[in-house]
Design an enzyme around this catalytic site. Structure first.
Site: not given
Length: 334
Positions: A150, A168, A262, A297, A300
């Site tokens: 991306r 989305d 990201d 999770g 974490e």
């Protein structure tokens, strides 16, 4: 006249005076309340009339928006994966945005996009053509399935601005245009709609350790240190930096763990600018199913990413801020 009669008359006068004073106060209070209510109603009506009777204000703003900064608009960089209905809805929506120049779909599936899908999307763009300008559509085909795709460098982009978005997520066009205006005022930074924050660990045995926190932490503290690339503007030069200059170990880490690309981009931009990201207020419509953030999770794993990237960069480049960009044209008071 006796003293008793004088006293009675004075008492009667005093009682009449008090009653008259009370009536006067009630009258004045009622009048004041009605006057205040009238003023409020008049203010609202005048404001509505002024807004509706001055179309030149909105038109002049629109003209200024079109000619300011990056005259070529922005490129929509959409990440997708086997959700063709969502892809069609998103492309159809954003094709209506006036400052959109082109759409690049990041395609990492093993099979190329079908001819029927490409034909459908091209027909949508033709129907949305405005002022003789048809939005360009391109599939960026990748052989490897990696989240780094991306942010892969695109050498022939016509615009400086890139609007990175998931397939989305829907924002109204006027909201996207406002965010683009904000980005034009600070084109080296990252401007987005989804803020997140990191916090230093306070325990002595975890020096220089940080915890990743989501939306509720941002809401509670009023502070953030990054905006997610699922809905953010940034300069196209960062695609080149991500592909060619960022440590390869970070890209390998995101590919292996299928997470945190990201955050890596946020680190990259903050490290280059030494400046915070900018959070833009905007109503977000998520049209897809629940994402990976709801999986157990998740926090974490993101925390592990943050600390791994700190070690790779040799410092924590993310910058805290409490600034929020809001379009005052949509507010009564500002």
């Amino acid at each position: 006249m006796g003293g008793g009669e004088v006293s009675k008359e004075m008492g009667a006068c005093s009682l009449a005076y008090r009653r008259g004073d009370q009536k006067l106060r009630k009258f004045v209070t009622a009048r004041s309340t009605k006057f205040l209510l009238f003023c409020c109603i008049a203010f609202v009506l005048v404001t509505i009339v002024c807004r509706s009777s001055r179309p030149w204000v909105n038109s002049s703003i629109a003209v200024a928006d079109r000619i300011s900064g990056s005259r070529k608009g922005y490129t929509l960089l959409m990440n997708t994966w086997k959700r063709y209905d969502l892809l069609k809805k998103s492309v159809s929506h954003y094709a209506s945005c006036s400052r959109l120049d082109s759409i690049h779909i990041v395609w990492s599936e093993p099979n190329p996009p079908s001819e029927s899908l490409k034909e459908y999307l091209h027909n949508v763009l033709k129907k949305k053509t405005r002022d003789g300008h048809e939005v360009e559509l391109r599939f960026d085909i990748n052989k490897e399935d990696s989240l780094n795709n991306r942010f892969k460098e695109i050498k022939d982009l016509k615009t400086d601005a890139v609007f990175s978005i998931d397939d989305d997520i829907i924002f109204p066009c006027h909201t996207v245009d406002f965010a683009f205006n904000v980005w034009e005022s600070a084109p080296d930074t990252m401007v987005g709609f989804v803020p997140r924050v990191h916090w230093p660990e306070k325990s002595n045995d975890k020096a220089n350790y940080y915890t990743y926190s989501g939306w509720w932490s941002v809401w509670w503290s009023g502070t953030y240190s990054m905006v997610l690339s699922k809905a953010a503007f940034f300069h196209k030069k960062y695609l080149s930096l991500y592909t060619n200059s960022m440590p390869a170990s970070i890209r390998e880490f995101t590919t292996k763990n299928r997470n945190c690309e990201d955050i890596a981009m946020s680190f990259l931009i903050a490290n280059a600018t030494n400046a915070p990201a900018i959070w833009v207020k905007g109503k977000i419509y998520e049209i897809g199913s629940t994402g990976i953030s709801s999986i157990g999770g998740h926090t974490e794993k993101r925390t592990h990413c943050v600390n791994r990237f700190v070690a790779e960069f040799g410092k924590m480049p993310l910058v805290y801020t409490s600034m929020k960009a809001v379009d005052s044209r949509n507010l009564w008071f500002w």
